[in-house]
Motif scaffolding. Structure first.
Motif, short mmCIF file in Angstrom:
data_model
loop_
_atom_site.label_atom_id
_atom_site.label_comp_id
_atom_site.label_asym_id
_atom_site.label_seq_id
_atom_site.Cartn_x
_atom_site.Cartn_y
_atom_site.Cartn_z
N CYS A 1 52.15 -50.97 -21.24
CA CYS A 1 53.12 -51.76 -20.47
C CYS A 1 53.52 -51.00 -19.21
O CYS A 1 53.54 -51.56 -18.10
CB CYS A 1 54.35 -52.07 -21.31
SG CYS A 1 54.04 -53.15 -22.71
N LEU A 2 53.84 -49.70 -19.39
CA LEU A 2 54.25 -48.90 -18.24
C LEU A 2 53.12 -48.77 -17.22
O LEU A 2 53.36 -48.78 -16.01
CB LEU A 2 54.71 -47.52 -18.71
CG LEU A 2 56.04 -47.47 -19.46
CD1 LEU A 2 56.29 -46.08 -20.01
CD2 LEU A 2 57.19 -47.86 -18.54
N TYR B 1 53.12 -51.76 -14.93
CA TYR B 1 54.17 -51.72 -13.90
C TYR B 1 53.87 -50.65 -12.87
O TYR B 1 54.06 -50.86 -11.66
CB TYR B 1 55.53 -51.45 -14.56
CG TYR B 1 55.97 -52.54 -15.51
CD1 TYR B 1 56.17 -53.85 -15.06
CD2 TYR B 1 56.19 -52.28 -16.85
CE1 TYR B 1 56.57 -54.85 -15.93
CE2 TYR B 1 56.58 -53.27 -17.73
CZ TYR B 1 56.77 -54.56 -17.26
OH TYR B 1 57.15 -55.56 -18.12
N GLN B 2 53.40 -49.48 -13.34
CA GLN B 2 53.13 -48.39 -12.41
C GLN B 2 51.99 -48.73 -11.45
O GLN B 2 52.01 -48.34 -10.29
CB GLN B 2 52.79 -47.12 -13.18
CG GLN B 2 53.94 -46.52 -13.98
CD GLN B 2 55.16 -46.20 -13.14
OE1 GLN B 2 56.27 -46.50 -13.51
NE2 GLN B 2 54.95 -45.61 -11.99
N LYS C 1 61.59 -55.50 -12.00
CA LYS C 1 62.35 -54.25 -12.17
C LYS C 1 63.05 -54.21 -13.53
O LYS C 1 63.12 -53.15 -14.17
CB LYS C 1 63.36 -54.10 -11.04
CG LYS C 1 62.71 -53.80 -9.69
CD LYS C 1 63.74 -53.59 -8.60
CE LYS C 1 64.46 -54.88 -8.27
NZ LYS C 1 65.42 -54.74 -7.16
N TRP D 1 60.47 -53.51 -16.15
CA TRP D 1 60.04 -52.12 -15.98
C TRP D 1 61.06 -51.16 -16.59
O TRP D 1 60.71 -50.25 -17.35
CB TRP D 1 59.84 -51.85 -14.48
CG TRP D 1 59.47 -50.44 -14.12
CD1 TRP D 1 58.69 -49.58 -14.81
CD2 TRP D 1 59.88 -49.76 -12.93
NE1 TRP D 1 58.57 -48.39 -14.14
CE2 TRP D 1 59.28 -48.47 -12.98
CE3 TRP D 1 60.65 -50.10 -11.83
CZ2 TRP D 1 59.48 -47.54 -11.96
CZ3 TRP D 1 60.83 -49.16 -10.81
CH2 TRP D 1 60.25 -47.89 -10.89
N CYS D 2 62.35 -51.38 -16.28
CA CYS D 2 63.41 -50.51 -16.80
C CYS D 2 63.45 -50.56 -18.33
O CYS D 2 63.68 -49.55 -18.99
CB CYS D 2 64.76 -50.94 -16.25
SG CYS D 2 65.01 -50.55 -14.51
N ARG E 1 60.95 -51.54 -20.34
CA ARG E 1 59.62 -51.32 -20.92
C ARG E 1 59.18 -52.51 -21.77
O ARG E 1 58.66 -52.35 -22.89
CB ARG E 1 59.60 -50.04 -21.78
CG ARG E 1 59.96 -48.80 -21.00
CD ARG E 1 59.93 -47.58 -21.86
NE ARG E 1 60.10 -46.36 -21.08
CZ ARG E 1 59.97 -45.13 -21.55
NH1 ARG E 1 59.65 -44.95 -22.82
NH2 ARG E 1 60.14 -44.09 -20.78
N PRO F 1 54.65 -57.25 -20.23
CA PRO F 1 54.61 -57.81 -18.87
C PRO F 1 54.08 -59.25 -18.79
O PRO F 1 53.77 -59.72 -17.70
CB PRO F 1 53.67 -56.85 -18.15
CG PRO F 1 52.77 -56.32 -19.20
CD PRO F 1 53.57 -56.28 -20.48
N CYS G 1 57.27 -42.64 -11.60
CA CYS G 1 57.31 -43.19 -12.96
C CYS G 1 58.73 -43.46 -13.44
O CYS G 1 58.92 -44.13 -14.46
CB CYS G 1 56.63 -42.23 -13.94
SG CYS G 1 54.87 -42.11 -13.68
N PRO H 1 62.27 -45.29 -13.28
CA PRO H 1 62.83 -46.53 -12.71
C PRO H 1 64.17 -46.27 -12.03
O PRO H 1 65.24 -46.61 -12.56
CB PRO H 1 62.97 -47.44 -13.94
CG PRO H 1 63.13 -46.51 -15.08
CD PRO H 1 62.38 -45.27 -14.76
#
Length: 1436
Positions: free
Chosen positions: A579-580, A583-584, A613, A616-617, A619, A622, A781, A783
């Motif tokens: 997931c990260l 976003y990254q 966002k 992302w914060c 986790r 997505p 990396c 947030p």
């Protein structure tokens, strides 16, 4: 009963005749449950041997040998079992021991021949390594007499020959072969697949090109002769199905295949706890000894069972299941077969069927401990930790104190985060198995989680001490040091791993993590690339992608992020990394698209969708983001537009100077607290941000000042403030968050003068947004976003969350703030009389004395129990902008975890619109106040005193920022970066570092008033110059540290305390300087004839002074000018003479002792008012009940003899009620003189009693002073006796010893200040030495302090010797305690004589001590306590 026993014996004979060994074992279990017989134990061992369950054989033989050390049959059976397990050396020792006993006690030639045969088989193979095992045959086995009569026809049959099959051993967490454990762990660390080649007898296994040899001294689950065994009842079929296979092992549900790792390392990339199961992967391949049985031959159920076990150990699980199915078809509830089939299912990842089989086995035989244990392991593999612990607990009831089960349960408790239970289990396990290296390393992990870092380190090091090649321990220790922020030790541990095996990918991953934490991303990339060449792990891929991202290598970053997303997962927690990575990747694409733009165009808060966002914060998956959020342009397009030119990266001289300056500034942000690594990349980011903020703000202030001077804005302050507030209402959260066009919101330098009326309207958000952008770039990396730009989450109160305690785990970074936060929580509850529940409802606490209970609570657990449910309280901040208004600060939350897993104690800062509005106004007001403070009369000033209001204004704004917490992450560092930038803009540079242990954000959060925060930062810390070590000070400390070591007692229980040594050395030197000056004045005055009849007058003068000031100069009730013992005062008194008293001298040592250890109540007893009158004093026990006090028991015998001597002289003792007990009758004195213990003394006296020692007075001839009381008190029941010395200080006793000490001090002064003054002749100074020792004698018998008399007395002794130019150069003799020497001597001369023998030869003349600066003025001002504290705080 006899009939029942006989029928069971008949049944046993039938089973043995038909070779039905399992049923024979059950009968023997029943017999042993009724009566534990050595004969039946050996019979059961024989039956186990027929089934080749060798570990059970060893257990029973150990049990038999414990009951009868000469049981020859037990030696034979145990030797055979050890040989079958390949443990040749142990077998040889056992067989030789049995053979020697057999020679002495038996004429049975058959037994001697058996021993001889087995010894001949064992000896030739001792030097052959275990991975070259040869097939061996076993001789005939004969049951002992009770069953041989029932099985005569089978006595001559040979047991089928056996062969040894060796496969790659898997690491096991318990009683396993060391070789098996090692190979499994190395396999785990290298990530090598489990399908290693399997080779039979004599073949060796090689992995990754390296051949591994098994150790000879392998370890089994059995306990050797003489070790404790379980009770003789119940079924003993509780160990492994095959006795040479260690265990089923740990089961894990990672992926579709089963691997062979033992105990996973925590997921380092996320610092998450390791997942379910006793270990991440199972032990599959094991070393077994199985019987060769013809498939065509008719075989019994037992031998089918044995064959099934062999198939499991060979990895042929389907064949094993087929065999067990046949057995169960005949006997559906056969527990051993169910356990075997369940094991095979478990190895095939069919955990549900495995659990079903183990459950059926339990139902069939509830005493089958093996079934309980294996079901617990399988449940743990499914993540059912509570159920797993229940099963293992039941297994432990059946096999008490089994180290194997304790080890298993300890690891499961650790994985389920019940660290306290883990420590308990693993500690008990290690009492049984002191060489269990796996238990030690897990114990280290558990201790670290509980915050007991010293114990954690010791446990890890013990594991490594047991096996220096134990890779798992080295990796765990490296991770431990990394979490403590000790990167050098962490890297050393990783180097050790790679020296053992350079193909361990986890070592490279961990090294990459350390370099990443240090901000050395390119080094991290190199390490992670090596790790990925060994094993394509998702952890390495994600971390390398983030490193490429951070250094601007977007193509490589996107490639690694894509690879991370495409990895086939084998664990749920790894999905978070995927997931990260999604976003990254989007953020990397966004950053790449802005490469050619101005810095202010990089605006994550303004350009990135709020939903993106938020996900992302948090986790989150997505999926919704993919469907609803605009995706970033492809990398190809961005790189075409924004390709960096070579000159962009060139470091010119101006750039180099700039970086040098900013790197120096950036280091100032470092917290010197556990857990905070020094990140060079973050330091550079901070330095650049500080300089940019300073430049931007300086320009804005210059415009502001110029405009105010030109008078361009009438009523300027009001207009500017209104203008700012109007702007801020449209643009909360930073310039980058504005919805207006870039031309309107740009904070670029040029824009500062482009606005209407030419004035700067730079807002507080503009200032902080610069720091936020730099923070976002430095570590992409994290947030780091403005919370008010998270739309829906903003409205529902999303914000920062900082835990101090998570369940039972102490968070290493923030736990140091736990106690202060807890106290603040109690203060808030006391004021508000309520808290709020999880559902935001008020919980009234004003009734039932709950507030009093809360104020007594010492932990968050106690608080929670009083409140009765989860709760939170909010701190507050007093507003500066609006008088009387309180702002909601931080929420302190206390939430109970399920079961006994502890409590979460944390601070949370929810940012709702209403709260944001309040703090926005406060920050605007603080910024306005700062601008006004600098842009008036102080503009451009370089006078620090004139700029004090500016500094206060900066700190005040920083206070509100930290309580505001407007960022999802990074608020702490951003706040301090802006603080440094604002100071620099006002021409002030912070030149030092943040004090060790201080976290500035927490200082603000835990202060309810801005002024208290400002004052704590301004004045609360020692200035650096106070701690500066000049050359004279360094020499002083070197000398005093050397002297201070001389106070050390070399006796059991006395640790060498370096702080106490420094204290002692400084006190010795100060006393020497003070006394030397007093003696110099005394000698000068006596030579000038200033005092007629000087001695008498001086003595009278001292006595008069002491009568007013008993207990030390510092205790006097007179004014400071009258009682000061400062150096200058020595000549300021009437007649110009020194009247330094003995209390003045000892008070110096007392003060240093009080400073060195403030927790010890070192006070003068005569200052305890009422307690003094009732005889309060010191109490030193030698025996407490049945316990011998390690420090003082060595003095027990001498004290007992002295007690008898005193009783013989006085013919009586005194009772507890202080009444005389006559002992002159009934030959009691003779009995007392024969008594050898305090217990015997007490029995003769008949009740609790005490006697007093005495001291012969020197001041008053013939007078005896009461010394120490020796007490003997009986404890209740049979708990023994307290035997101690007590020194009550009553006014009468104090007066006597005060006169004696005054006389001794007078004698010392006269001895030195006459003909011997300044002498450097040791012989001439003998009278001075004797006088010093005599005064020390009375001091120790006086015992005038509540604590610390011993060390204070010796410190003064050394100080007086030094004042007389004599230095003690050696150490106190081993085993000697000087205070006890004095206490147990009734004559001062006998004490002097005993001490002279070792003290005087160790003295040398030393006058160089006078070259050192005076201790009291070493740090500029002698009247400040902080200077003395500073001396003891300086690093050694």
């Amino acid at each position: 009963m006899e009939t029942a026993a006989a029928s069971e014996r008949v049944e046993l004979a039938k089973h043995c005749s038909s070779r039905n060994w399992s049923k024979a074992i059950r009968v023997l279990d029943s017999l042993l449950a009724k009566q534990c017989s050595i004969l039946d134990i050996c019979n059961r061992a024989f039956c186990y041997n027929q089934l080749e369950l060798h570990k059970h054989v060893i257990k029973d033989c150990d049990k038999a040998l414990q009951l009868e050390p000469c049981a020859i049959q037990a030696y034979l059976l145990k030797g055979r079992a050890l040989l079958a397990l390949g443990r040749k050396q142990e077998a040889l020792l056992v067989l030789e021991q049995g053979y020697n006993i057999a020679l002495q006690q038996t004429s049975d030639v058959k037994q001697l021949l058996e021993f001889d045969e087995l010894l001949n088989a064992a000896r030739p193979e001792i030097d052959v390594t275990l991975n070259h095992l040869a097939a061996e045959t076993t001789g005939q086995e004969t049951p002992v007499s009770s069953i041989s009569s029932c099985a005569t026809e089978n006595s001559d049959e040979k047991v089928p020959s056996s062969m040894t099959v060796t496969e790659s051993g898997a690491c096991s967490n318990g009683n396993t072969h060391e070789s098996s454990r090692e190979l499994g762990e190395e396999s785990k660390i290298n990530g090598v697949p489990n399908d290693a080649s399997k080779q039979s007898g004599g073949a060796s296994e090689s992995r990754n090109g390296l051949a591994y040899k098994e150790k000879e001294n392998v370890k089994s689950g059995s306990q050797m002769n003489g070790s404790s065994s379980k009770p003789c009842n119940g079924s003993d079929l509780r160990d492994d199905l095959s006795e040479t296979s260690d265990r089923l092992g740990d089961l894990s549900v990672i992926g579709n295949k089963l691997s062979s790792k033992s105990g996973s390392i925590s997921k380092l990339s996320l610092k998450a706890e390791a997942r379910c199961g006793v270990s991440d992967e199972t032990k599959i391949n094991k070393k077994c000894t199985i019987a060769r049985i013809s498939e065509t031959h008719s075989i019994s159920v037992d031998f089918r069972l044995s064959r099934g076990i062999a198939q499991v150990n060979e990895g042929n699980y389907m064949k094993a299941i087929s065999i067990f199915d046949k057995v169960l078809k005949e006997e559906p509830t056969y527990p051993e077969a169910l356990i075997g089939r369940g094991t095979a299912y478990a190895f095939q990842r069919d955990l549900e069927n495995a659990i079903d089989d183990f459950t059926m086995a339990i139902q069939s035989n509830p005493a089958a401990g093996e079934a309980w244990k294996r079901r617990g392991q399988a449940r743990a593999a499914l993540g059912e930790f509570a159920e797993a612990v229940e099963d293992l607990t039941r297994a432990l009831e059946l096999e008490p104190k089994s180290p194997d089960i304790l080890h298993e349960r300890g690891i499961i408790n650790f994985r389920s985060k019940d660290f306290t239970a883990a420590v308990k289990d693993l500690s008990i396990c290690l009492k049984q198995e002191k060489d269990n290296k796996s238990a030690y390393t897990y114990l280290g992990l558990a201790f670290a989680s509980l915050g007991e870092y010293t114990k954690a380190e010791e446990a890890h090091l013990k594991s490594i001490q047991l096996d220096s090649n134990y890779l798992e321990a080295w990796l765990h220790l490296a991770q431990f040091y990394q979490e403590l922020a000790d990167h050098s030790k962490a890297l050393e541990c990783i180097d050790q791993v790679l020296q053992v095996d350079n193909r361990v990918w986890k070592a490279y991953h961990l090294r990459g993590l350390v370099f990443h934490g240090l901000g050395e991303h390119r080094k991290a990339i190199q390490e992670l690339s090596i790790g990925l060449s060994i094993e394509s792990s998702i952890e390495c891929l994600y971390l390398r992608g983030s490193c490429h991202h951070a250094v601007g290598e977007y193509r490589e970053a996107v490639k690694d992020y894509d690879a991370t997303v495409d990895v086939e997962l084998d664990a749920v927690e790894k999905f978070v990394l995927q997931c990260l990575a999604f976003y990254q990747k989007e953020l990397a694409l966004y950053t790449a698209s802005k490469v050619s733009s101005e810095f202010f165009c990089f605006d994550i808060d303004g350009d990135i969708d709020p939903m993106f966002k938020e996900y992302w914060c948090k986790r989150l998956h997505p999926k919704d983001v993919c469907e609803k959020v605009y995706r970033q342009p492809p990398l190809r397009e961005s790189l075409k537009k924004g390709k960096l030119k070579k000159q962009d990266l060139a470091i010119t001289k101006p750039k180099a100077n700039l970086l040098r300056f900013t790197d120096m500034i950036g280091k100032k942000i470092q917290y010197f607290c556990p857990g905070f690594l020094p990140n060079r990349r973050q330091h550079r980011m901070a330095g650049l941000a500080v300089l940019e903020i300073a430049q931007k703000v300086s320009k804005a202030w210059r415009i502001e000042w110029r405009n105010s001077n030109k008078g361009m804005a009438k009523n300027g302050k009001k207009n500017r403030r209104r203008e700012r507030i109007n702007m801020l209402s449209q643009n909360r959260g930073g310039a980058g968050c504005s919805t207006s066009t870039s031309s309107e919101t740009s904070t670029g330098y040029a824009s500062l003068e482009d606005r209407s009326s030419g004035r700067s309207i730079l807002s507080w958000q503009d200032v902080y947004s610069s720091a936020v952008r730099w923070r976002q770039i430095s570590e992409p990396c994290d947030p780091v976003v403005w919370v008010n730009k998270l739309s829906e989450e903003f409205n529902s109160g999303f914000g920062s969350h900082t835990p101090m305690v998570l369940g039972q785990a102490k968070v290493i970074r923030y736990f140091p703030n736990y106690e202060r936060t807890l106290n603040l929580t109690k203060t808030i509850i006391k004021e508000k009389l309520c808290v709020r529940s999880k559902a935001d409802k008020v919980i009234d606490l004003s009734k039932d004395d709950k507030i009093e209970e809360i104020m007594r609570a010492e932990t968050c657990e106690e608080l929670h129990k009083i409140v009765g449910e989860d709760f939170w309280v909010a701190t507050w901040c007093h507003s500066t902008a609006f008088e009387g208004k309180r702002l909601e600060g931080t929420r302190i939350t206390c939430i109970r975890k399920p079961g006994s897993l502890g409590y979460d104690f944390a601070i949370r800062t929810p940012c709702t619109p209403a709260r944001w509005s309040d703090f926005d106004e406060e920050m605007t007001s603080a910024w306005e106040a700062l601008c006004n403070a600098y842009c008036g009369e102080n503009y451009g000033s370089t006078n620090l005193q004139a700029l004090e209001t500016v500094r206060d204004a900066i700190l005040r704004m920083t206070y509100y920022w930290y309580n505001f917490m407007p960022l999802a992450r990074g608020t702490a560092v951003t706040g301090f970066v802006v603080l440094l930038g604002l100071l620099l803009a006002a021409n002030m540079e912070f030149t030092e570092s943040i004090p060790k242990g201080l976290q500035i954000d927490w200082e603000a959060i835990l202060s309810v008033e801005p002024d208290s925060f400002v004052e704590s930062l301004k004045k609360g810390k020692l200035k650096k110059q106070d701690l500066a070590i000049t050359k004279p000070k360094a020499n002083l400390l070197r000398f005093t540290d050397m002297i201070g070591k001389k106070i050390q007692y070399f006796c059991p229980g006395f640790l060498p305390n370096r702080r106490q040594h420094r204290m002692a050395g400084l006190a010795v030197l100060e006393i020497a300087q003070k006394v030397s000056k007093a003696w110099r004045i005394e000698w000068r005055n006596s030579n000038k004839g200033m005092a007629k009849n000087g001695k008498k007058n001086r003595r009278r003068e001292r006595i008069n002074m002491l009568s007013q000031n008993r207990g030390g100069a510092g205790c006097s009730t007179s004014t400071s000018s009258e009682t000061s013992t400062g150096y200058a005062s020595l000549e300021d008194r009437s007649s110009g003479r020194s009247i330094l008293s003995w209390q003045d001298v000892y008070s110096s040592a007392v003060r240093w002792r009080q400073i060195s250890e403030p927790c010890d109540p070192v006070v003068w007893v005569n200052k305890l008012s009422e307690e003094f009158n009732s005889g309060f004093g010191s109490h030193t026990p030698m025996v407490l009940g049945q316990a011998k006090v390690i420090r003082y028991f060595p003095n027990y015998e001498r004290t007992l003899n002295l007690t008898k001597t005193i009783i013989k002289e006085k013919l009586c003792v005194r009772s507890k009620a202080d009444k005389v007990i006559d002992l002159s009758k009934d030959d009691k004195i003779e009995e007392i003189m024969r008594a050898e213990t305090c217990e015997e003394l007490h029995k003769i006296v008949g009740e609790d009693f005490w006697v007093a020692t005495w001291c012969h007075s020197t001041a008053f001839e013939g007078k005896r002073l009461e010394g120490t009381r020796i007490t003997c008190i009986r404890k209740p029941g049979s708990l023994g006796y307290d035997f101690a010395i007590r020194t009550p200080c009553t006014p009468a006793r104090w007066s006597d010893f005060d006169e004696e000490m005054t006389s001794a001090w007078e004698a010392l002064c006269n001895a030195y200040c006459g003909e011997n003054y300044g002498s450097t002749n040791l012989q001439a100074l003998e009278t001075v030495r004797d006088a010093i020792l005599r005064m020390t004698y009375y001091w120790y018998n006086f015992m005038p302090l509540a604590r610390g008399t011993a060390v204070t007395g010796f410190v003064v002794l050394l100080g007086l010797l030094l004042a007389a130019n004599m230095e003690f150069t050696e150490s106190i003799p081993k085993g000697l305690q000087i205070d006890w020497e004095a206490i147990l001597s009734v004559e001062p001369d006998s004490f002097v004589g005993s001490v002279k023998s070792w003290l005087y030869p160790s003295l040398k003349i030393n006058t160089s001590w006078k070259d050192h600066p005076e201790v009291s003025s070493a740090f500029q001002r002698p009247d400040r306590l902080s200077r003395r504290l500073a001396l003891t705080m300086i690093e050694f």
